[in-house]
Design a protein around this motif. Structure first.
Motif, PDB file in Angstrom:
ATOM      1  N   VAL A  51     -47.848  16.420 -41.764  1.00 53.15           N
ATOM      2  CA  VAL A  51     -48.482  15.231 -41.185  1.00 53.15           C
ATOM      3  C   VAL A  51     -49.853  15.619 -40.649  1.00 53.15           C
ATOM      4  O   VAL A  51     -50.150  16.800 -40.449  1.00 53.15           O
ATOM      5  CB  VAL A  51     -47.613  14.635 -40.060  1.00 53.15           C
ATOM      6  CG1 VAL A  51     -46.285  14.134 -40.606  1.00 53.15           C
ATOM      7  CG2 VAL A  51     -47.386  15.650 -38.946  1.00 53.15           C
ATOM      8  N   LYS A  52     -50.674  14.625 -40.395  1.00 50.65           N
ATOM      9  CA  LYS A  52     -52.023  14.882 -39.897  1.00 50.65           C
ATOM     10  C   LYS A  52     -52.031  14.944 -38.370  1.00 50.65           C
ATOM     11  O   LYS A  52     -51.468  14.069 -37.709  1.00 50.65           O
ATOM     12  CB  LYS A  52     -52.973  13.781 -40.367  1.00 50.65           C
ATOM     13  CG  LYS A  52     -53.229  13.785 -41.864  1.00 50.65           C
ATOM     14  CD  LYS A  52     -54.232  12.720 -42.250  1.00 50.65           C
ATOM     15  CE  LYS A  52     -54.527  12.766 -43.749  1.00 50.65           C
ATOM     16  NZ  LYS A  52     -55.524  11.743 -44.148  1.00 50.65           N
ATOM     17  N   ASN A  53     -52.643  15.972 -37.847  1.00 48.97           N
ATOM     18  CA  ASN A  53     -52.849  16.028 -36.404  1.00 48.97           C
ATOM     19  C   ASN A  53     -54.174  15.344 -36.063  1.00 48.97           C
ATOM     20  O   ASN A  53     -54.846  14.801 -36.941  1.00 48.97           O
ATOM     21  CB  ASN A  53     -52.801  17.472 -35.901  1.00 48.97           C
ATOM     22  CG  ASN A  53     -53.828  18.349 -36.592  1.00 48.97           C
ATOM     23  OD1 ASN A  53     -54.831  17.857 -37.118  1.00 48.97           O
ATOM     24  ND2 ASN A  53     -53.573  19.656 -36.600  1.00 48.97           N
ATOM     25  N   ARG A  54     -54.547  15.355 -34.828  1.00 55.16           N
ATOM     26  CA  ARG A  54     -55.739  14.603 -34.423  1.00 55.16           C
ATOM     27  C   ARG A  54     -57.016  15.148 -35.072  1.00 55.16           C
ATOM     28  O   ARG A  54     -57.999  14.419 -35.239  1.00 55.16           O
ATOM     29  CB  ARG A  54     -55.875  14.589 -32.895  1.00 55.16           C
ATOM     30  CG  ARG A  54     -56.094  15.935 -32.249  1.00 55.16           C
ATOM     31  CD  ARG A  54     -56.108  15.830 -30.736  1.00 55.16           C
ATOM     32  NE  ARG A  54     -57.222  15.005 -30.267  1.00 55.16           N
ATOM     33  CZ  ARG A  54     -57.326  14.552 -29.016  1.00 55.16           C
ATOM     34  NH1 ARG A  54     -56.370  14.812 -28.134  1.00 55.16           N
ATOM     35  NH2 ARG A  54     -58.364  13.845 -28.656  1.00 55.16           N
ATOM     36  N   ALA A  55     -56.997  16.415 -35.471  1.00 53.57           N
ATOM     37  CA  ALA A  55     -58.171  16.989 -36.115  1.00 53.57           C
ATOM     38  C   ALA A  55     -58.300  16.523 -37.564  1.00 53.57           C
ATOM     39  O   ALA A  55     -59.401  16.512 -38.126  1.00 53.57           O
ATOM     40  CB  ALA A  55     -58.110  18.511 -36.069  1.00 53.57           C
ATOM     41  N   ALA A  56     -57.176  16.135 -38.175  1.00 52.02           N
ATOM     42  CA  ALA A  56     -57.198  15.781 -39.593  1.00 52.02           C
ATOM     43  C   ALA A  56     -57.329  14.286 -39.850  1.00 52.02           C
ATOM     44  O   ALA A  56     -57.663  13.871 -40.956  1.00 52.02           O
ATOM     45  CB  ALA A  56     -55.926  16.299 -40.264  1.00 52.02           C
ATOM     46  N   ILE A  78     -60.248   7.988 -30.134  1.00 55.76           N
ATOM     47  CA  ILE A  78     -59.176   7.023 -30.420  1.00 55.76           C
ATOM     48  C   ILE A  78     -58.194   7.573 -31.448  1.00 55.76           C
ATOM     49  O   ILE A  78     -57.283   6.873 -31.875  1.00 55.76           O
ATOM     50  CB  ILE A  78     -59.759   5.682 -30.923  1.00 55.76           C
ATOM     51  CG1 ILE A  78     -60.522   5.875 -32.239  1.00 55.76           C
ATOM     52  CG2 ILE A  78     -60.614   5.031 -29.872  1.00 55.76           C
ATOM     53  CD1 ILE A  78     -60.913   4.570 -32.920  1.00 55.76           C
ATOM     54  N   ARG A  79     -58.376   8.819 -31.855  1.00 55.05           N
ATOM     55  CA  ARG A  79     -57.450   9.430 -32.790  1.00 55.05           C
ATOM     56  C   ARG A  79     -56.482  10.380 -32.075  1.00 55.05           C
ATOM     57  O   ARG A  79     -55.789  11.162 -32.700  1.00 55.05           O
ATOM     58  CB  ARG A  79     -58.209  10.171 -33.895  1.00 55.05           C
ATOM     59  CG  ARG A  79     -58.933   9.222 -34.853  1.00 55.05           C
ATOM     60  CD  ARG A  79     -57.951   8.327 -35.587  1.00 55.05           C
ATOM     61  NE  ARG A  79     -58.616   7.331 -36.410  1.00 55.05           N
ATOM     62  CZ  ARG A  79     -58.519   6.019 -36.209  1.00 55.05           C
ATOM     63  NH1 ARG A  79     -57.801   5.548 -35.220  1.00 55.05           N
ATOM     64  NH2 ARG A  79     -59.134   5.169 -37.011  1.00 55.05           N
ATOM     65  N   ALA A  80     -56.409  10.288 -30.758  1.00 54.14           N
ATOM     66  CA  ALA A  80     -55.448  11.075 -29.997  1.00 54.14           C
ATOM     67  C   ALA A  80     -54.030  10.570 -30.309  1.00 54.14           C
ATOM     68  O   ALA A  80     -53.857   9.411 -30.703  1.00 54.14           O
ATOM     69  CB  ALA A  80     -55.739  10.959 -28.506  1.00 54.14           C
ATOM     70  N   ALA A  89     -48.694  14.608 -32.748  1.00 55.21           N
ATOM     71  CA  ALA A  89     -48.641  15.827 -31.933  1.00 55.21           C
ATOM     72  C   ALA A  89     -47.438  16.670 -32.341  1.00 55.21           C
ATOM     73  O   ALA A  89     -46.316  16.168 -32.409  1.00 55.21           O
ATOM     74  CB  ALA A  89     -48.557  15.464 -30.463  1.00 55.21           C
ATOM     75  N   PHE A  90     -47.682  17.920 -32.615  1.00 55.24           N
ATOM     76  CA  PHE A  90     -46.617  18.882 -32.930  1.00 55.24           C
ATOM     77  C   PHE A  90     -45.759  18.454 -34.122  1.00 55.24           C
ATOM     78  O   PHE A  90     -44.559  18.705 -34.162  1.00 55.24           O
ATOM     79  CB  PHE A  90     -45.718  19.109 -31.705  1.00 55.24           C
ATOM     80  CG  PHE A  90     -46.468  19.462 -30.457  1.00 55.24           C
ATOM     81  CD1 PHE A  90     -47.199  20.635 -30.376  1.00 55.24           C
ATOM     82  CD2 PHE A  90     -46.466  18.607 -29.371  1.00 55.24           C
ATOM     83  CE1 PHE A  90     -47.911  20.950 -29.230  1.00 55.24           C
ATOM     84  CE2 PHE A  90     -47.176  18.911 -28.221  1.00 55.24           C
ATOM     85  CZ  PHE A  90     -47.901  20.087 -28.151  1.00 55.24           C
TER      86      PHE A  90
END
Length: 207
Positions: A51-56, A78-80, A89-90
């Motif tokens: 899955v995509k984290n906030r950086a992706a 807003i991508r937190a 997250a995680f």
């Protein structure tokens, strides 16, 4: 040198053949068999979930509103994870589960597995496995003649009639000698080989 009886598909004995002690009558090293199966099963795992984290996650490069004075909690993106459409997250990430085993150990594992079956009298050798036509009934009849279940059939070349006759039979697999592997050997209760497949296997595993 070990010997084994050779039969036709009607289970009439047609002769005997010598087997290489190094391949079919050697020491059974169970730790190598275990290691080979573990490697083979691990290498089947895709490990492609991710899955995509906030950086992706795309977007959200701009601060949504100013730091102070809005009466809201300060936010930087807003991508937190707590935003709808934000990164996870995680979450799970793609990874590889691949393991390796050197060629010498891999061959030794196959030899051990074959030796184990030979010593347990679970190997049968045929002078040939030719069926006149595609017939599941005919193939099952051969298995009943040899009184075997959950069987691996090893051939040395393409045998269309045999392969198509066996494809719908439960707990049976037809495998070419060059594709022989430890997992398939230990998965099945019995192994049927053709004479030419035996020689092909010996040639590959003795080198």
């Amino acid at each position: 040198m070990a010997t084994i009886d050779v039969f036709d598909i009607n289970k009439n004995k047609v002769g005997e053949m010598d087997l290489s002690d190094a391949v079919f009558n050697g020491d059974v090293r169970e730790y190598l068999i275990h290691e080979a199966v573990k490697v083979q099963l691990a290498n089947r795992r895709a490990g492609t979930v991710g899955v995509k984290n906030r950086a992706a996650v795309s977007g959200g490069g701009k601060k949504p509103y100013k730091q102070k004075g809005t009466g809201q909690a300060r936010q930087g993106c807003i991508r937190a994870p707590h935003y709808v459409g934000g990164g996870v997250a995680f979450g799970p990430q793609a990874k590889t589960y691949a393991l390796s085993m050197n060629k010498k150990a891999r061959k030794a594992a196959v030899r051990s597995a074959l030796s184990m079956l030979f010593k347990e009298n679970k190997l049968s050798v045929l002078d040939g496995f030719s069926l006149p036509s595609i017939s599941t009934k005919g193939f099952v009849g051969v298995l009943k003649t040899f009184d075997v279940t959950k069987t691996l059939v090893i051939i040395d070349e393409v045998n269309t009639n045999l392969e198509l006759s066996a494809r719908n039979v439960k707990d049976v697999k037809v495998l070419k000698a060059e594709h022989l592997n430890v997992f398939d050997i230990v998965k099945f209760n019995n192994v049927i080989l053709t004479q030419s497949a035996v020689r092909k296997i010996e040639g590959a595993l003795q080198s």
